[in-house]
Design an enzyme around this catalytic site. Structure first.
Site, PDB file in Angstrom:
ATOM      1  N   ARG A  88      54.457  16.718  92.461  1.00  0.00           N
ATOM      2  CA  ARG A  88      54.116  17.861  91.613  1.00  0.00           C
ATOM      3  C   ARG A  88      55.233  18.245  90.670  1.00  0.00           C
ATOM      4  O   ARG A  88      55.093  19.199  89.925  1.00  0.00           O
ATOM      5  CB  ARG A  88      53.824  19.066  92.506  1.00  0.00           C
ATOM      6  CG  ARG A  88      52.359  19.229  92.808  1.00  0.00           C
ATOM      7  CD  ARG A  88      52.261  20.388  93.765  1.00  0.00           C
ATOM      8  NE  ARG A  88      51.138  21.213  93.485  1.00  0.00           N
ATOM      9  CZ  ARG A  88      50.000  21.151  94.186  1.00  0.00           C
ATOM     10  NH1 ARG A  88      49.846  20.262  95.137  1.00  0.00           N
ATOM     11  NH2 ARG A  88      49.029  21.975  93.912  1.00  0.00           N
ATOM     12  N   ARG A 172      49.608  29.551  89.824  1.00  0.00           N
ATOM     13  CA  ARG A 172      49.534  28.114  90.154  1.00  0.00           C
ATOM     14  C   ARG A 172      49.267  27.291  88.888  1.00  0.00           C
ATOM     15  O   ARG A 172      49.814  26.195  88.717  1.00  0.00           O
ATOM     16  CB  ARG A 172      48.443  27.874  91.210  1.00  0.00           C
ATOM     17  CG  ARG A 172      48.885  28.317  92.607  1.00  0.00           C
ATOM     18  CD  ARG A 172      47.723  28.574  93.542  1.00  0.00           C
ATOM     19  NE  ARG A 172      46.875  27.428  93.760  1.00  0.00           N
ATOM     20  CZ  ARG A 172      45.634  27.498  94.241  1.00  0.00           C
ATOM     21  NH1 ARG A 172      45.115  28.673  94.560  1.00  0.00           N
ATOM     22  NH2 ARG A 172      44.933  26.413  94.416  1.00  0.00           N
TER      23      ARG A 172
HETATM   24  P1  AP5 Z   1      46.974  22.355  97.159  1.00  0.00           P
HETATM   25  O1  AP5 Z   1      46.274  22.591  98.416  1.00  0.00           O
HETATM   26  O2  AP5 Z   1      47.319  20.962  96.750  1.00  0.00           O
HETATM   27  O3  AP5 Z   1      46.156  23.098  96.015  1.00  0.00           O
HETATM   28  P2  AP5 Z   1      45.934  22.806  94.468  1.00  0.00           P
HETATM   29  O4  AP5 Z   1      46.618  21.639  93.882  1.00  0.00           O
HETATM   30  O5  AP5 Z   1      46.233  24.109  93.822  1.00  0.00           O
HETATM   31  O6  AP5 Z   1      44.495  22.385  94.391  1.00  0.00           O
HETATM   32  P3  AP5 Z   1      43.281  23.029  95.097  1.00  0.00           P
HETATM   33  O7  AP5 Z   1      43.241  22.629  96.541  1.00  0.00           O
HETATM   34  O8  AP5 Z   1      43.247  24.510  94.796  1.00  0.00           O
HETATM   35  O9  AP5 Z   1      42.069  22.427  94.276  1.00  0.00           O
HETATM   36  P4  AP5 Z   1      41.429  20.972  94.230  1.00  0.00           P
HETATM   37  O10 AP5 Z   1      41.795  20.341  92.933  1.00  0.00           O
HETATM   38  O11 AP5 Z   1      41.712  20.198  95.481  1.00  0.00           O
HETATM   39  O12 AP5 Z   1      39.914  21.404  94.144  1.00  0.00           O
HETATM   40  P5  AP5 Z   1      38.728  21.331  95.236  1.00  0.00           P
HETATM   41  O13 AP5 Z   1      38.302  19.917  95.420  1.00  0.00           O
HETATM   42  O14 AP5 Z   1      39.068  22.123  96.452  1.00  0.00           O
HETATM   43  O15 AP5 Z   1      48.345  23.176  97.120  1.00  0.00           O
HETATM   44  C1  AP5 Z   1      48.390  24.515  97.543  1.00  0.00           C
HETATM   45  C2  AP5 Z   1      49.830  24.982  97.546  1.00  0.00           C
HETATM   46  O16 AP5 Z   1      50.606  24.171  98.477  1.00  0.00           O
HETATM   47  C3  AP5 Z   1      50.582  24.874  96.231  1.00  0.00           C
HETATM   48  O17 AP5 Z   1      50.343  25.965  95.373  1.00  0.00           O
HETATM   49  C4  AP5 Z   1      52.022  24.805  96.714  1.00  0.00           C
HETATM   50  O18 AP5 Z   1      52.497  26.082  97.089  1.00  0.00           O
HETATM   51  C5  AP5 Z   1      51.916  23.953  97.978  1.00  0.00           C
HETATM   52  N1  AP5 Z   1      52.066  22.524  97.684  1.00  0.00           N
HETATM   53  C6  AP5 Z   1      51.123  21.543  97.820  1.00  0.00           C
HETATM   54  N2  AP5 Z   1      51.618  20.356  97.432  1.00  0.00           N
HETATM   55  C7  AP5 Z   1      52.900  20.589  97.049  1.00  0.00           C
HETATM   56  C8  AP5 Z   1      53.921  19.770  96.517  1.00  0.00           C
HETATM   57  N3  AP5 Z   1      53.746  18.449  96.307  1.00  0.00           N
HETATM   58  N4  AP5 Z   1      55.126  20.347  96.241  1.00  0.00           N
HETATM   59  C9  AP5 Z   1      55.344  21.648  96.465  1.00  0.00           C
HETATM   60  N5  AP5 Z   1      54.405  22.499  96.928  1.00  0.00           N
HETATM   61  C10 AP5 Z   1      53.197  21.965  97.215  1.00  0.00           C
HETATM   62  O19 AP5 Z   1      37.562  22.063  94.397  1.00  0.00           O
HETATM   63  C11 AP5 Z   1      37.650  23.457  94.106  1.00  0.00           C
HETATM   64  C12 AP5 Z   1      36.239  24.083  94.220  1.00  0.00           C
HETATM   65  O20 AP5 Z   1      35.409  23.516  93.201  1.00  0.00           O
HETATM   66  C13 AP5 Z   1      35.529  23.800  95.560  1.00  0.00           C
HETATM   67  O21 AP5 Z   1      34.779  24.921  95.924  1.00  0.00           O
HETATM   68  C14 AP5 Z   1      34.592  22.618  95.250  1.00  0.00           C
HETATM   69  O22 AP5 Z   1      33.429  22.647  96.058  1.00  0.00           O
HETATM   70  C15 AP5 Z   1      34.262  22.874  93.775  1.00  0.00           C
HETATM   71  N6  AP5 Z   1      34.054  21.633  93.025  1.00  0.00           N
HETATM   72  C16 AP5 Z   1      34.783  20.487  93.103  1.00  0.00           C
HETATM   73  N7  AP5 Z   1      34.305  19.565  92.240  1.00  0.00           N
HETATM   74  C17 AP5 Z   1      33.253  20.148  91.596  1.00  0.00           C
HETATM   75  C18 AP5 Z   1      32.336  19.723  90.585  1.00  0.00           C
HETATM   76  N8  AP5 Z   1      32.425  18.480  90.039  1.00  0.00           N
HETATM   77  N9  AP5 Z   1      31.402  20.578  90.185  1.00  0.00           N
HETATM   78  C19 AP5 Z   1      31.312  21.816  90.704  1.00  0.00           C
HETATM   79  N10 AP5 Z   1      32.134  22.294  91.671  1.00  0.00           N
HETATM   80  C20 AP5 Z   1      33.096  21.476  92.102  1.00  0.00           C
END
Ligand code: AP5
Length: 226
Positions: A88, A172
């Protein structure tokens, strides 16, 4: 295959990572999920990660790189892995390059999910996760569970992440723009990046991802709407 999946919060990385890893029979490794497991188990690592996550900030590199180094050293990654949410920032990307060079296991592809920020805010606001298995992800509008509040797969309770409040999501997104966007450039310079649109049905995005990594299309039945 060894793949990185990059994209802003809420782009659908986790949703696609589960499907891609299953289709390719490789390990899905999400740093966010690893940290949430540590928090649930009350470990020291979880306690140190929690305030950063709640604030929408990155967990410090020395913690994060150590977690990924330990995870990649496990034998189940020999058949391949998909990293979701790592690296990241540039320091993490350089550390990963070093780990993979030492083990002579180069990356095959870096997939970048592209989506307008207004859409991710809506996706995150409606996201619900299963307490028993965080890979079971729902959305109150786009992919609602059959029974409100309960996981379709295992019946576990659905909950909202505590970093999914709007102010934290904005933070974020800011961190993604300033720290993670340069990672895309880092891998572009290595000729590894393919960017795909994260808009549309889950299955449509999956099809784009499979084409991008040279695996053509799969069955498009059972889509969920966007
Ligand atoms: P992390 O858990 O990695 O969160 P993120 O990157 O912010 O991503 P999300 O999990 O929020 O979203 P996603 O892209 O996976 O979407 P999803 O598939 O769930 O990180 C969280 C925290 O951990 C960070 O802020 C940081 O503090 C820490 N961290 C993690 N990695 C780190 C690193 N390398 N270094 C430092 N800190 C770190 O989908 C979202 C929603 O949309 C769901 O409800 C889903 O059902 C819906 N959805 C998905 N696709 C579609 C579609 N095509 N159409 C309609 N709805 C959809």
């Amino acid at each position: 295959m060894r793949i990185l999946l990059i994209g802003p919060p809420g782009a659908g990385k986790g949703t696609q990572a589960v499907r891609l890893a299953s289709y390719l029979s490789i390990e899905h490794i999400s740093t966010g999920d690893l940290f949430r497991e540590h928090i649930d188990q009350g470990t020291e690592l979880g306690q140190s990660a929690r305030p950063h996550m709640r604030a929408g900030l990155l967990v410090p590199d020395e913690v994060t790189i150590g977690v990924i180094e330990e995870r990649l050293a496990r034998p189940d990654t020999e058949r391949g892995f998909l990293l979701d949410g790592f690296p990241r920032n540039l320091a993490q990307a350089e550390a990963l390059d070093g780990i993979l060079a030492d083990s002579q296991l180069p990356l095959d592809a870096v997939l970048v999910l592209e989506i307008p920020e207004a859409r991710v805010v809506r996706r995150i606001a409606g996201r619900r996760l299963c307490r028993r298995d965080r890979e079971h992800v729902f959305h109150v509008d786009h992919s609602p569970p059959e029974v409100a509040g309960a996981c379709d797969v295992c019946g576990g309770e659905l909950y909202q992440r505590d970093d999914d409040r709007e102010a934290t999501v904005r933070k974020r997104l800011e961190v993604y723009r300033s720290e993670t966007a340069p990672v895309v450039e880092h891998y572009q310079a290595q000729g590894l990046v393919t960017a795909i649109s994260a808009l549309g049905h889950v299955q449509e995005v999956l099809d784009r991802a499979l084409v991008a990594i040279g695996h053509g299309q799969v069955d498009t039945s059972g889509t969920s709407s966007c």
